[in-house]
Design a protein around this motif. Structure first.
Motif, PDB file in Angstrom:
ATOM      1  N   MET A  92       0.848  -1.174   0.000  1.00 48.42           N
ATOM      2  CA  MET A  92       0.000   0.000   0.000  1.00 48.42           C
ATOM      3  C   MET A  92       0.895   1.240   0.000  1.00 48.42           C
ATOM      4  O   MET A  92       1.819   1.337   0.784  1.00 48.42           O
ATOM      5  N   THR A  93       0.586   2.177  -0.888  1.00 47.55           N
ATOM      6  CA  THR A  93       1.367   3.401  -0.954  1.00 47.55           C
ATOM      7  C   THR A  93       1.007   4.313   0.215  1.00 47.55           C
ATOM      8  O   THR A  93      -0.013   4.118   0.888  1.00 47.55           O
ATOM      9  N   GLU A  94       1.827   5.317   0.431  1.00 49.29           N
ATOM     10  CA  GLU A  94       1.554   6.278   1.499  1.00 49.29           C
ATOM     11  C   GLU A  94       0.239   7.007   1.250  1.00 49.29           C
ATOM     12  O   GLU A  94      -0.539   7.240   2.174  1.00 49.29           O
ATOM     13  N   GLN A  95      -0.018   7.354  -0.015  1.00 50.99           N
ATOM     14  CA  GLN A  95      -1.268   8.049  -0.340  1.00 50.99           C
ATOM     15  C   GLN A  95      -2.464   7.140  -0.064  1.00 50.99           C
ATOM     16  O   GLN A  95      -3.465   7.588   0.498  1.00 50.99           O
ATOM     17  N   GLU A  96      -2.385   5.876  -0.438  1.00 51.33           N
ATOM     18  CA  GLU A  96      -3.486   4.947  -0.186  1.00 51.33           C
ATOM     19  C   GLU A  96      -3.732   4.780   1.313  1.00 51.33           C
ATOM     20  O   GLU A  96      -4.880   4.721   1.761  1.00 51.33           O
ATOM     21  N   ALA A  97      -2.659   4.712   2.091  1.00 52.90           N
ATOM     22  CA  ALA A  97      -2.789   4.580   3.545  1.00 52.90           C
ATOM     23  C   ALA A  97      -3.456   5.821   4.138  1.00 52.90           C
ATOM     24  O   ALA A  97      -4.324   5.721   5.013  1.00 52.90           O
ATOM     25  N   THR A  98      -3.078   6.996   3.651  1.00 55.18           N
ATOM     26  CA  THR A  98      -3.684   8.242   4.121  1.00 55.18           C
ATOM     27  C   THR A  98      -5.160   8.280   3.771  1.00 55.18           C
ATOM     28  O   THR A  98      -5.998   8.627   4.599  1.00 55.18           O
ATOM     29  N   GLU A  99      -5.498   7.906   2.538  1.00 50.86           N
ATOM     30  CA  GLU A  99      -6.897   7.918   2.108  1.00 50.86           C
ATOM     31  C   GLU A  99      -7.723   6.908   2.900  1.00 50.86           C
ATOM     32  O   GLU A  99      -8.851   7.202   3.294  1.00 50.86           O
TER      33      GLU A  99
END
Length: 70
Positions: free
Chosen positions: A1-8
């Motif tokens: 999971m990318t950082e952006q996906e984790a944030t979302e």
């Protein structure tokens, strides 16, 4: 999971969501969350996640939508 996906993913679960005033009467409900980014999701399919927009993207979307409605 990318950082952006984790944030979302985190935002989906922690954001305060409210139903758009433009969709409530038609039964086609869209929820919006406001914060560092704007989230949009379908109230009937919350399990599918949400779309997130930066302030500039959200402003452009709203400007275009308003112009199209006139």
């Amino acid at each position: 999971m990318t950082e952006q996906e984790a944030t979302e993913t985190s935002l989906v679960h922690t954001a305060t969501w409210h139903t758009s005033s433009y969709s409530a009467e038609r039964g086609e409900c869209v929820e919006v969350s406001e914060g560092p980014v704007t989230g949009v999701r379908d109230t009937k399919h919350r399990e599918l996640g949400a779309l997130f927009f930066t302030a500039d993207e959200w402003h452009a979307f709203l400007s275009t939508t308003r112009r199209d409605l006139l």
